[in-house]
Structure formats: structure tokens, C-alpha cells
Motif scaffolding. Structure first.
Motif, PDB file in Angstrom:
ATOM      1  N   ASN A  77       0.831  -1.219   0.000  1.00 27.89           N
ATOM      2  CA  ASN A  77       0.000   0.000   0.000  1.00 27.89           C
ATOM      3  C   ASN A  77       0.858   1.260   0.000  1.00 27.89           C
ATOM      4  O   ASN A  77       0.622   2.198   0.780  1.00 27.89           O
ATOM      5  CB  ASN A  77      -0.955   0.017   1.208  1.00 27.89           C
ATOM      6  N   THR A  78       1.851   1.290  -0.859  1.00 25.68           N
ATOM      7  CA  THR A  78       2.718   2.456  -0.918  1.00 25.68           C
ATOM      8  C   THR A  78       2.908   2.949  -2.356  1.00 25.68           C
ATOM      9  O   THR A  78       2.839   2.175  -3.314  1.00 25.68           O
ATOM     10  CB  THR A  78       4.103   2.173  -0.330  1.00 25.68           C
ATOM     11  N   VAL A  79       3.145   4.236  -2.450  1.00 27.16           N
ATOM     12  CA  VAL A  79       3.489   4.878  -3.714  1.00 27.16           C
ATOM     13  C   VAL A  79       4.769   5.673  -3.472  1.00 27.16           C
ATOM     14  O   VAL A  79       4.888   6.365  -2.463  1.00 27.16           O
ATOM     15  CB  VAL A  79       2.386   5.824  -4.201  1.00 27.16           C
ATOM     16  N   LEU A  80       5.709   5.570  -4.389  1.00 23.19           N
ATOM     17  CA  LEU A  80       6.983   6.267  -4.246  1.00 23.19           C
ATOM     18  C   LEU A  80       7.177   7.275  -5.370  1.00 23.19           C
ATOM     19  O   LEU A  80       6.675   7.094  -6.479  1.00 23.19           O
ATOM     20  CB  LEU A  80       8.134   5.264  -4.279  1.00 23.19           C
ATOM     21  N   LEU A  81       7.913   8.317  -5.052  1.00 22.81           N
ATOM     22  CA  LEU A  81       8.338   9.267  -6.082  1.00 22.81           C
ATOM     23  C   LEU A  81       9.834   9.477  -5.901  1.00 22.81           C
ATOM     24  O   LEU A  81      10.265  10.129  -4.947  1.00 22.81           O
ATOM     25  CB  LEU A  81       7.603  10.597  -5.976  1.00 22.81           C
ATOM     26  N   GLN A  82      10.616   8.912  -6.794  1.00 23.84           N
ATOM     27  CA  GLN A  82      12.059   9.103  -6.784  1.00 23.84           C
ATOM     28  C   GLN A  82      12.381  10.362  -7.580  1.00 23.84           C
ATOM     29  O   GLN A  82      12.027  10.458  -8.755  1.00 23.84           O
ATOM     30  CB  GLN A  82      12.758   7.895  -7.406  1.00 23.84           C
ATOM     31  N   MET A  83      13.030  11.300  -6.925  1.00 28.66           N
ATOM     32  CA  MET A  83      13.326  12.595  -7.549  1.00 28.66           C
ATOM     33  C   MET A  83      14.835  12.761  -7.648  1.00 28.66           C
ATOM     34  O   MET A  83      15.531  12.798  -6.617  1.00 28.66           O
ATOM     35  CB  MET A  83      12.710  13.725  -6.727  1.00 28.66           C
ATOM     36  N   ASN A  84      15.335  12.835  -8.850  1.00 29.41           N
ATOM     37  CA  ASN A  84      16.765  12.997  -9.105  1.00 29.41           C
ATOM     38  C   ASN A  84      17.034  14.327  -9.801  1.00 29.41           C
ATOM     39  O   ASN A  84      16.116  14.949 -10.337  1.00 29.41           O
ATOM     40  CB  ASN A  84      17.282  11.844  -9.975  1.00 29.41           C
ATOM     41  N   SER A  85      18.277  14.735  -9.794  1.00 29.02           N
ATOM     42  CA  SER A  85      18.696  15.972 -10.456  1.00 29.02           C
ATOM     43  C   SER A  85      17.780  17.125 -10.075  1.00 29.02           C
ATOM     44  O   SER A  85      17.288  17.874 -10.940  1.00 29.02           O
ATOM     45  CB  SER A  85      18.699  15.779 -11.983  1.00 29.02           C
ATOM     46  N   LEU A  86      17.548  17.261  -8.802  1.00 33.44           N
ATOM     47  CA  LEU A  86      16.606  18.277  -8.325  1.00 33.44           C
ATOM     48  C   LEU A  86      17.094  19.681  -8.624  1.00 33.44           C
ATOM     49  O   LEU A  86      18.308  19.965  -8.596  1.00 33.44           O
ATOM     50  CB  LEU A  86      16.366  18.086  -6.834  1.00 33.44           C
ATOM     51  N   LYS A  87      16.129  20.556  -8.882  1.00 32.65           N
ATOM     52  CA  LYS A  87      16.389  21.950  -9.200  1.00 32.65           C
ATOM     53  C   LYS A  87      15.683  22.843  -8.187  1.00 32.65           C
ATOM     54  O   LYS A  87      14.676  22.435  -7.601  1.00 32.65           O
ATOM     55  CB  LYS A  87      15.858  22.266 -10.596  1.00 32.65           C
ATOM     56  N   PRO A  88      16.160  24.067  -7.995  1.00 31.90           N
ATOM     57  CA  PRO A  88      15.479  24.975  -7.068  1.00 31.90           C
ATOM     58  C   PRO A  88      13.991  25.157  -7.409  1.00 31.90           C
ATOM     59  O   PRO A  88      13.169  25.311  -6.502  1.00 31.90           O
ATOM     60  CB  PRO A  88      16.259  26.281  -7.240  1.00 31.90           C
ATOM     61  N   GLU A  89      13.655  25.091  -8.681  1.00 32.86           N
ATOM     62  CA  GLU A  89      12.247  25.258  -9.070  1.00 32.86           C
ATOM     63  C   GLU A  89      11.385  24.055  -8.712  1.00 32.86           C
ATOM     64  O   GLU A  89      10.166  24.089  -8.890  1.00 32.86           O
ATOM     65  CB  GLU A  89      12.129  25.556 -10.570  1.00 32.86           C
ATOM     66  N   ASP A  90      11.989  22.986  -8.212  1.00 33.45           N
ATOM     67  CA  ASP A  90      11.221  21.850  -7.710  1.00 33.45           C
ATOM     68  C   ASP A  90      10.753  22.074  -6.273  1.00 33.45           C
ATOM     69  O   ASP A  90       9.993  21.263  -5.738  1.00 33.45           O
ATOM     70  CB  ASP A  90      12.057  20.565  -7.761  1.00 33.45           C
ATOM     71  N   THR A  91      11.196  23.143  -5.658  1.00 31.29           N
ATOM     72  CA  THR A  91      10.796  23.455  -4.291  1.00 31.29           C
ATOM     73  C   THR A  91       9.293  23.649  -4.214  1.00 31.29           C
ATOM     74  O   THR A  91       8.714  24.453  -4.959  1.00 31.29           O
ATOM     75  CB  THR A  91      11.511  24.725  -3.798  1.00 31.29           C
ATOM     76  N   ALA A  92       8.639  22.898  -3.328  1.00 33.20           N
ATOM     77  CA  ALA A  92       7.187  22.937  -3.207  1.00 33.20           C
ATOM     78  C   ALA A  92       6.751  21.995  -2.092  1.00 33.20           C
ATOM     79  O   ALA A  92       7.551  21.208  -1.589  1.00 33.20           O
ATOM     80  CB  ALA A  92       6.524  22.525  -4.513  1.00 33.20           C
ATOM     81  N   VAL A  93       5.485  22.094  -1.743  1.00 34.28           N
ATOM     82  CA  VAL A  93       4.851  21.059  -0.928  1.00 34.28           C
ATOM     83  C   VAL A  93       4.334  20.000  -1.899  1.00 34.28           C
ATOM     84  O   VAL A  93       3.615  20.327  -2.849  1.00 34.28           O
ATOM     85  CB  VAL A  93       3.707  21.623  -0.076  1.00 34.28           C
ATOM     86  N   TYR A  94       4.717  18.760  -1.647  1.00 29.15           N
ATOM     87  CA  TYR A  94       4.331  17.648  -2.516  1.00 29.15           C
ATOM     88  C   TYR A  94       3.202  16.857  -1.854  1.00 29.15           C
ATOM     89  O   TYR A  94       3.300  16.478  -0.675  1.00 29.15           O
ATOM     90  CB  TYR A  94       5.524  16.749  -2.786  1.00 29.15           C
ATOM     91  N   TYR A  95       2.162  16.600  -2.637  1.00 24.88           N
ATOM     92  CA  TYR A  95       0.986  15.901  -2.155  1.00 24.88           C
ATOM     93  C   TYR A  95       0.803  14.573  -2.887  1.00 24.88           C
ATOM     94  O   TYR A  95       0.868  14.520  -4.122  1.00 24.88           O
ATOM     95  CB  TYR A  95      -0.261  16.745  -2.368  1.00 24.88           C
ATOM     96  N   CYS A  96       0.530  13.548  -2.122  1.00 26.25           N
ATOM     97  CA  CYS A  96       0.110  12.266  -2.673  1.00 26.25           C
ATOM     98  C   CYS A  96      -1.411  12.323  -2.840  1.00 26.25           C
ATOM     99  O   CYS A  96      -2.109  12.885  -1.978  1.00 26.25           O
ATOM    100  CB  CYS A  96       0.509  11.162  -1.715  1.00 26.25           C
ATOM    101  N   ALA A  97      -1.902  11.752  -3.915  1.00 24.03           N
ATOM    102  CA  ALA A  97      -3.333  11.801  -4.168  1.00 24.03           C
ATOM    103  C   ALA A  97      -3.766  10.552  -4.921  1.00 24.03           C
ATOM    104  O   ALA A  97      -2.962   9.904  -5.599  1.00 24.03           O
ATOM    105  CB  ALA A  97      -3.687  13.052  -4.968  1.00 24.03           C
ATOM    106  N   GLY A  98      -5.053  10.246  -4.818  1.00 22.39           N
ATOM    107  CA  GLY A  98      -5.564   9.069  -5.493  1.00 22.39           C
ATOM    108  C   GLY A  98      -7.009   9.194  -5.883  1.00 22.39           C
ATOM    109  O   GLY A  98      -7.746  10.027  -5.339  1.00 22.39           O
ATOM    110  N   GLY A  99      -7.408   8.352  -6.839  1.00 26.37           N
ATOM    111  CA  GLY A  99      -8.786   8.367  -7.282  1.00 26.37           C
ATOM    112  C   GLY A  99      -9.092   7.190  -8.181  1.00 26.37           C
ATOM    113  O   GLY A  99      -8.203   6.406  -8.527  1.00 26.37           O
ATOM    114  N   ILE A 100     -10.345   7.095  -8.593  1.00 28.60           N
ATOM    115  CA  ILE A 100     -10.777   5.937  -9.363  1.00 28.60           C
ATOM    116  C   ILE A 100     -10.696   6.152 -10.869  1.00 28.60           C
ATOM    117  O   ILE A 100     -10.911   5.220 -11.640  1.00 28.60           O
ATOM    118  CB  ILE A 100     -12.218   5.544  -8.983  1.00 28.60           C
ATOM    119  N   ASN A 101     -10.375   7.364 -11.280  1.00 26.82           N
ATOM    120  CA  ASN A 101     -10.294   7.614 -12.715  1.00 26.82           C
ATOM    121  C   ASN A 101      -8.933   7.187 -13.270  1.00 26.82           C
ATOM    122  O   ASN A 101      -8.040   6.774 -12.545  1.00 26.82           O
ATOM    123  CB  ASN A 101     -10.535   9.099 -12.992  1.00 26.82           C
TER     124      ASN A 101
END
Length: 125
Positions: free
Chosen positions: A77-101
Motif C-alpha cells: 500500500n505504498t506509492v513512491l516518487l524518486q526525484m533525481n537531479s533536483l532543481k530549485p524550481e522543484d521546491t514545493a509542498v508535494y501531495y500524494c493523491a488518489g482516485g478511481i479515474n
């Protein structure tokens, strides 16, 4: 219904990597398309990546394509987001989300039904 809890955010230098994790509760997790969205200060929330219920189909925003990778483990029951080569413009609050569509629905602007509380990612230059 699904409850989502993100972890793994933090402060990293430009060019570095982080891996975000989303833990989901609920027996029907494997039925949901899952994704990641982000919101930077003063900006609207934007789509980052999405993965189908089987894990066989993924979509990415152009801004992260080739640098980020989304994956899921339905047994855990997990979802991962591997983020490489990060840039300053990637700065943000990151949200996990889900749905049936479908993944394409969320990729083209659809709004998921379920959301986590968010985790802060800060990339310094």
C-alpha cells in the motif's frame, strides 16, 4: 475510502535526490490510480506524476520527465516518487493523491478524490 500519509521530504542541494513515500490505508488501495502533485509558494497546485492501479501506465509533467520516477507496491500500500537531479524550481509542498479515474484523466487536469497532508521539499541553489 483511502487515507494517505506522505514522508521523505526535506532540504537538498541542487542536483541531489530525494525519495518521497506515500503510505495508504484501506483495502481498496490497489484499485486506485495514484499520483503526486505539488504547490510552490504563490503558485497554483500542479500535476507531477501519476501511475495506474496496475503500475503499468505512468504520466509525467514535462518539467520532471526524465528526472522523476513514480512507482507503487500494492502489497505494501505504498506509492513512491524518486526525484533525481533536483532543481530549485522543484521546491514545493508535494501531495500524494488518489482516485478511481484513469491516469490520463489526472494528467489532463482531473482532480483526485483523496489527498495526503503534504510534505515539504526544498532545493537550495
Amino acid at each position: 475510502q483511502v487515507q494517505l500519509v506522505e514522508s521523505g521530504g526535506g532540504l537538498v542541494q541542487a542536483g541531489g535526490s530525494l525519495r518521497l513515500s506515500c503510505a495508504a490505508s484501506g483495502r481498496t488501495f490497489s484499485r486506485y490510480t495514484m499520483g503526486w502533485f505539488r504547490q510552490a509558494p504563490g503558485k497554483e497546485r500542479e500535476f507531477v506524476a501519476v501511475i495506474s492501479w496496475s503500475g503499468g501506465t505512468t504520466y509525467y509533467a514535462d518539467s520532471v520527465k526524465g528526472r522523476f520516477a513514480i512507482s507503487r507496491d500494492n502489497a505494501k500500500n505504498t506509492v513512491l516518487l524518486q526525484m533525481n537531479s533536483l532543481k530549485p524550481e522543484d521546491t514545493a509542498v508535494y501531495y500524494c493523491a488518489g482516485g478511481i479515474n484513469t491516469g490520463n484523466y489526472y494528467y489532463t487536469g482531473g482532480v483526485p478524490d483523496y489527498w495526503g497532508q503534504g510534505t515539504q521539499v526544498t532545493v537550495s541553489s
